[in-house]
Design a protein around this motif. Structure first.
Motif, PDB file in Angstrom:
ATOM      1  N   GLU A 136       0.323  -1.407  -0.130  1.00 16.99           N
ATOM      2  CA  GLU A 136       0.244  -0.092   0.345  1.00 16.99           C
ATOM      3  C   GLU A 136       0.782   1.377  -0.073  1.00 16.99           C
ATOM      4  O   GLU A 136       0.416   2.310  -0.108  1.00 16.99           O
ATOM      5  CB  GLU A 136      -1.168  -0.404   0.896  1.00 16.99           C
ATOM      6  N   ALA A 137       2.239   1.221   0.279  1.00 15.52           N
ATOM      7  CA  ALA A 137       2.907   2.381  -0.217  1.00 15.52           C
ATOM      8  C   ALA A 137       2.382   3.216  -0.992  1.00 15.52           C
ATOM      9  O   ALA A 137       2.328   2.866  -1.967  1.00 15.52           O
ATOM     10  CB  ALA A 137       4.534   1.504  -0.646  1.00 15.52           C
ATOM     11  N   ASP A 138       2.247   4.677  -0.939  1.00 15.10           N
ATOM     12  CA  ASP A 138       2.098   6.013  -1.274  1.00 15.10           C
ATOM     13  C   ASP A 138       2.874   6.948  -1.908  1.00 15.10           C
ATOM     14  O   ASP A 138       3.150   7.339  -0.601  1.00 15.10           O
ATOM     15  CB  ASP A 138       0.948   6.050  -1.581  1.00 15.10           C
ATOM     16  N   LEU A 139       3.848   6.676  -3.359  1.00 13.03           N
ATOM     17  CA  LEU A 139       4.401   8.062  -3.513  1.00 13.03           C
ATOM     18  C   LEU A 139       4.797   8.899  -4.215  1.00 13.03           C
ATOM     19  O   LEU A 139       4.787   9.717  -4.346  1.00 13.03           O
ATOM     20  CB  LEU A 139       5.700   7.259  -3.880  1.00 13.03           C
ATOM     21  N   GLY A 140       2.610   9.164  -4.384  1.00 10.32           N
ATOM     22  CA  GLY A 140       2.209   9.760  -4.923  1.00 10.32           C
ATOM     23  C   GLY A 140       2.469  11.276  -5.518  1.00 10.32           C
ATOM     24  O   GLY A 140       2.322  12.117  -5.935  1.00 10.32           O
ATOM     25  N   TRP A 141       2.567  11.527  -3.410  1.00  5.78           N
ATOM     26  CA  TRP A 141       2.359  12.868  -3.203  1.00  5.78           C
ATOM     27  C   TRP A 141       4.022  13.884  -3.149  1.00  5.78           C
ATOM     28  O   TRP A 141       4.185  14.551  -3.028  1.00  5.78           O
ATOM     29  CB  TRP A 141       1.703  12.725  -1.517  1.00  5.78           C
ATOM     30  N   LEU A 142       4.629  12.450  -3.639  1.00  5.76           N
ATOM     31  CA  LEU A 142       6.354  13.470  -3.994  1.00  5.76           C
ATOM     32  C   LEU A 142       7.158  13.172  -4.741  1.00  5.76           C
ATOM     33  O   LEU A 142       7.896  13.672  -5.727  1.00  5.76           O
ATOM     34  CB  LEU A 142       7.128  11.918  -2.994  1.00  5.76           C
ATOM     35  N   LEU A 143       5.846  12.584  -5.873  1.00  2.00           N
ATOM     36  CA  LEU A 143       6.319  12.790  -7.351  1.00  2.00           C
ATOM     37  C   LEU A 143       5.484  13.761  -7.940  1.00  2.00           C
ATOM     38  O   LEU A 143       4.544  14.841  -7.574  1.00  2.00           O
ATOM     39  CB  LEU A 143       6.051  11.912  -8.434  1.00  2.00           C
ATOM     40  N   ASP A 144       6.729  15.323  -8.738  1.00  2.00           N
ATOM     41  CA  ASP A 144       6.209  16.169 -10.017  1.00  2.00           C
ATOM     42  C   ASP A 144       5.489  15.684 -11.026  1.00  2.00           C
ATOM     43  O   ASP A 144       6.580  15.952 -12.136  1.00  2.00           O
ATOM     44  CB  ASP A 144       7.913  16.741  -9.557  1.00  2.00           C
ATOM     45  N   PRO A 145       4.695  15.805 -10.826  1.00  2.00           N
ATOM     46  CA  PRO A 145       3.844  15.997 -12.186  1.00  2.00           C
ATOM     47  C   PRO A 145       4.442  16.120 -13.406  1.00  2.00           C
ATOM     48  O   PRO A 145       4.465  15.844 -15.058  1.00  2.00           O
ATOM     49  CB  PRO A 145       2.588  15.718 -12.541  1.00  2.00           C
ATOM     50  N   GLN A 146       4.752  17.736 -13.188  1.00  2.00           N
ATOM     51  CA  GLN A 146       5.875  18.845 -14.099  1.00  2.00           C
ATOM     52  C   GLN A 146       6.325  17.837 -14.554  1.00  2.00           C
ATOM     53  O   GLN A 146       7.407  18.588 -15.724  1.00  2.00           O
ATOM     54  CB  GLN A 146       5.513  19.818 -13.823  1.00  2.00           C
ATOM     55  N   ALA A 147       7.704  17.889 -13.427  1.00  2.00           N
ATOM     56  CA  ALA A 147       8.884  17.315 -13.502  1.00  2.00           C
ATOM     57  C   ALA A 147       8.851  15.280 -13.906  1.00  2.00           C
ATOM     58  O   ALA A 147      10.204  14.549 -14.089  1.00  2.00           O
ATOM     59  CB  ALA A 147      10.090  17.073 -13.362  1.00  2.00           C
ATOM     60  N   GLY A 148       7.954  15.319 -15.100  1.00  2.00           N
ATOM     61  CA  GLY A 148       8.281  13.996 -15.842  1.00  2.00           C
ATOM     62  C   GLY A 148       7.776  12.942 -14.348  1.00  2.00           C
ATOM     63  O   GLY A 148       8.450  11.775 -14.302  1.00  2.00           O
ATOM     64  N   GLY A 149       7.305  12.622 -13.471  1.00  2.00           N
ATOM     65  CA  GLY A 149       7.341  11.966 -12.631  1.00  2.00           C
ATOM     66  C   GLY A 149       8.314  11.943 -11.553  1.00  2.00           C
ATOM     67  O   GLY A 149       8.630  11.381 -10.845  1.00  2.00           O
ATOM     68  N   GLU A 150       9.359  13.020 -11.190  1.00  2.00           N
ATOM     69  CA  GLU A 150      10.350  12.904 -10.547  1.00  2.00           C
ATOM     70  C   GLU A 150      10.283  13.623  -9.226  1.00  2.00           C
ATOM     71  O   GLU A 150       8.808  14.034  -9.125  1.00  2.00           O
ATOM     72  CB  GLU A 150      11.750  13.877 -10.966  1.00  2.00           C
ATOM     73  N   TYR A 151      11.400  13.322  -8.687  1.00  2.00           N
ATOM     74  CA  TYR A 151      10.890  13.902  -6.899  1.00  2.00           C
ATOM     75  C   TYR A 151      10.609  15.155  -6.626  1.00  2.00           C
ATOM     76  O   TYR A 151      11.713  15.943  -7.432  1.00  2.00           O
ATOM     77  CB  TYR A 151      12.459  13.331  -5.875  1.00  2.00           C
ATOM     78  N   ASN A 152       9.668  15.086  -6.436  1.00  2.00           N
ATOM     79  CA  ASN A 152       9.588  16.540  -6.333  1.00  2.00           C
ATOM     80  C   ASN A 152       9.923  17.308  -4.634  1.00  2.00           C
ATOM     81  O   ASN A 152       9.937  18.217  -4.156  1.00  2.00           O
ATOM     82  CB  ASN A 152       8.037  17.159  -5.852  1.00  2.00           C
ATOM     83  N   ASN A 153      10.899  16.839  -4.041  1.00  2.00           N
ATOM     84  CA  ASN A 153      11.381  17.548  -2.992  1.00  2.00           C
ATOM     85  C   ASN A 153      11.235  17.404  -1.922  1.00  2.00           C
ATOM     86  O   ASN A 153      11.458  17.842  -0.544  1.00  2.00           O
ATOM     87  CB  ASN A 153      12.428  18.471  -3.447  1.00  2.00           C
ATOM     88  N   CYS A 154       9.439  17.504  -1.615  1.00  2.00           N
ATOM     89  CA  CYS A 154       8.746  17.342  -0.237  1.00  2.00           C
ATOM     90  C   CYS A 154       9.774  16.312   0.568  1.00  2.00           C
ATOM     91  O   CYS A 154      10.065  15.130   0.510  1.00  2.00           O
ATOM     92  CB  CYS A 154       7.946  16.722  -0.167  1.00  2.00           C
ATOM     93  N   GLN A 155       9.683  17.420   1.928  1.00  2.00           N
ATOM     94  CA  GLN A 155      10.039  15.864   2.993  1.00  2.00           C
ATOM     95  C   GLN A 155       9.857  16.139   4.274  1.00  2.00           C
ATOM     96  O   GLN A 155      10.006  17.623   5.013  1.00  2.00           O
ATOM     97  CB  GLN A 155      11.430  16.022   3.053  1.00  2.00           C
ATOM     98  N   PHE A 156       9.764  15.211   5.373  1.00  2.00           N
ATOM     99  CA  PHE A 156       9.056  15.621   6.349  1.00  2.00           C
ATOM    100  C   PHE A 156      10.450  16.278   6.844  1.00  2.00           C
ATOM    101  O   PHE A 156      11.702  15.841   6.738  1.00  2.00           O
ATOM    102  CB  PHE A 156       8.983  13.698   7.065  1.00  2.00           C
ATOM    103  N   PHE A 157      10.411  17.047   7.842  1.00  2.00           N
ATOM    104  CA  PHE A 157      11.387  17.711   8.652  1.00  2.00           C
ATOM    105  C   PHE A 157      11.668  17.074   9.939  1.00  2.00           C
ATOM    106  O   PHE A 157      10.686  16.868  11.093  1.00  2.00           O
ATOM    107  CB  PHE A 157       9.960  19.497   9.347  1.00  2.00           C
ATOM    108  N   SER A 158      12.575  17.021   9.859  1.00  2.00           N
ATOM    109  CA  SER A 158      13.039  14.864  10.554  1.00  2.00           C
ATOM    110  C   SER A 158      13.316  15.572  12.771  1.00  2.00           C
ATOM    111  O   SER A 158      13.969  14.422  12.973  1.00  2.00           O
ATOM    112  CB  SER A 158      14.068  13.704  10.179  1.00  2.00           C
ATOM    113  N   ASN A 159      13.816  16.932  11.904  1.00  2.00           N
ATOM    114  CA  ASN A 159      14.183  17.541  13.523  1.00  2.00           C
ATOM    115  C   ASN A 159      13.047  17.745  14.333  1.00  2.00           C
ATOM    116  O   ASN A 159      13.715  17.604  15.872  1.00  2.00           O
ATOM    117  CB  ASN A 159      15.016  18.639  13.504  1.00  2.00           C
ATOM    118  N   PHE A 160      11.877  17.228  13.940  1.00  2.00           N
ATOM    119  CA  PHE A 160      10.576  16.374  14.767  1.00  2.00           C
ATOM    120  C   PHE A 160      10.450  14.808  14.132  1.00  2.00           C
ATOM    121  O   PHE A 160      10.163  15.347  13.033  1.00  2.00           O
ATOM    122  CB  PHE A 160       9.809  17.782  15.028  1.00  2.00           C
ATOM    123  N   GLU A 161      10.803  14.358  15.587  1.00  2.00           N
ATOM    124  CA  GLU A 161       9.974  12.841  15.002  1.00  2.00           C
ATOM    125  C   GLU A 161       9.431  12.453  15.801  1.00  2.00           C
ATOM    126  O   GLU A 161       9.911  12.304  16.906  1.00  2.00           O
ATOM    127  CB  GLU A 161      10.632  12.122  14.302  1.00  2.00           C
TER     128      GLU A 161
END
Ligand code: GDP
Ligand code: MN
Length: 346
Positions: A212-237
């Motif tokens: 059930e992995a969902d990577l859709g929210w991390l993909l940039d449709p305008q860049a041909g499905g490349e990583y959109n560079n969104c990231q959980f700000f990991s200093n809070f976890e």
């Protein structure tokens, strides 16, 4: 509070886990912090607020990690701020040094390059060890062997709101694996090969990817499905240690580590954690702690609607933030965009 939060698209399936005998006994959990002796003041600031807002009611132990022994000053200063137990641990040498497959002169060249593009602290040797430790080693520290849950705390951060429930019980009883409260954009020039390496990993390990992995929210449709560079700000976890110890994450970390990206580039623990969570955890087991007001440097999160008492004013904070980062700045919009992408257009 739960009802309010169950507006979340990815919210808990009601009552689902209550049939599985969870929810008994105190979770084996700790507040963990990697910190230097020189950051004592900042550590005390973070501790005071988190103790006052939450931990004085729950008394989870603090575990401090350092690449060198903590000073007596550091121990006395921090111990004094909590009724909970404090532990002071040194990181094993092997978790904080150049692996033998790293070419040192190539590493030195990339430090220079990272210095010229000025992304974060990528020019510091120790920064690379730190990102690698947070990506693949913290959960392997022998002292954490008997722990299942952690809350990551950094020096000099702020916690604005009263938190009136046990967040670790919440994670456990709802079968959550990973909790965040900010989702930001980072400068991809500091990790140019991360996405291609990740894609190659996924192709070579299809059996490890969660169905059930969902990577859709991390993909940039305008860049041909490349990583959109969104990231959980990991200093809070707030998360499950056993998730990180799992087969999928281990294989992924080793794959990245062997290719040297923690040294030849600046693979940050934030994008690495984000991609790992996205591959190995279904979205329904990722929790957005939108009720926990928090600030790290210029990034902050002040809960929009809340019963809990908070010392931040969303509008005022936003004004301050807009002063630092102008309205039209691309830095500002994507931070919102990442959260919206994650929540699915909410
Ligand atoms: P940034 O948030 O990306 O700017 O990175 P920070 O400088 O805040 O580092 C992240 C965390 O690692 C903080 O908790 C620091 O205290 C800690 N940290 C970073 N470098 C070192 C180091 O060399 N030694 C120790 N002991 N802690 C470090
Ligand atoms: Mn920081």
């Amino acid at each position: 509070w739960l009802e309010e939060n169950s507006n979340n698209r990815h919210s808990v399936v009601d009552g689902y886990m209550s049939n599985f005998g969870f929810g008994s006994g105190k979770p084996r959990a700790a507040l963990i912090s990697l910190v230097r002796n020189s950051e004592l003041e900042g550590m005390m600031q973070s501790m005071r607020q988190l103790e006052y807002r939450w931990n004085r009611k729950y008394r989870y132990p603090w575990i401090f990690f350092n690449d060198e022994p903590f000073t007596e000053d550091f121990k006395a200063g921090t111990r004094n701020l909590t009724a909970a137990k404090c532990y002071y641990e040194v990181v094993p040498r092997g978790h904080w040094s150049l692996p033998d497959w790293i070419d040192e002169s190539r590493f030195m060249n990339s430090l220079e390059y990272l210095g010229t593009i000025g992304v974060g602290k990528g020019w510091m040797v120790s920064y690379h060890h730190m990102c690698r430790w947070n990506s693949g080693f913290f959960y392997k520290h022998p002292f954490l062997k008997n722990y299942d849950w952690y809350w990551r705390v950094e020096p000099d951060v702020h916690y604005f709101c009263d938190i009136d429930y046990d967040v670790f019980r919440f994670m456990r009883d709802n079968n959550m694996k990973y909790g965040f409260n900010m989702n930001i954009l980072d400068d991809a020039r500091s990790f140019p090969s991360l996405w291609t390496r990740t894609r190659a990993f996924a192709a070579a390990h299809l059996g490890l990817i969660h169905p059930e992995a969902d990577l859709g929210w991390l993909l940039d449709p305008q860049a041909g499905g490349e990583y959109n560079n969104c990231q959980f700000f990991s200093n809070f976890e707030i998360g499950s240690l056993n998730f990180w110890r799992g087969e999928g994450n281990e294989a992924y970390f080793n794959w990245l580590d062997k290719a040297g990206g923690f040294y030849y580039e600046r693979f940050g623990d934030a994008p690495v954690h984000t991609l790992s969570v996205a591959m190995f955890v279904p979205k329904s087991e990722i929790w957005y702690f939108r009720d926990i007001g928090y600030q790290h440097d210029i990034n902050h999160h002040c809960p929009p609607h809340r019963e809990a008492k908070c010392s931040c004013q969303p509008t005022k904070m936003d004004e301050n933030f807009y002063k630092l980062v102008p309205l039209e700045s691309p830095q500002r919009k994507p931070a919102d965009t990442c959260i919206r992408q994650f929540l699915g257009g909410e």
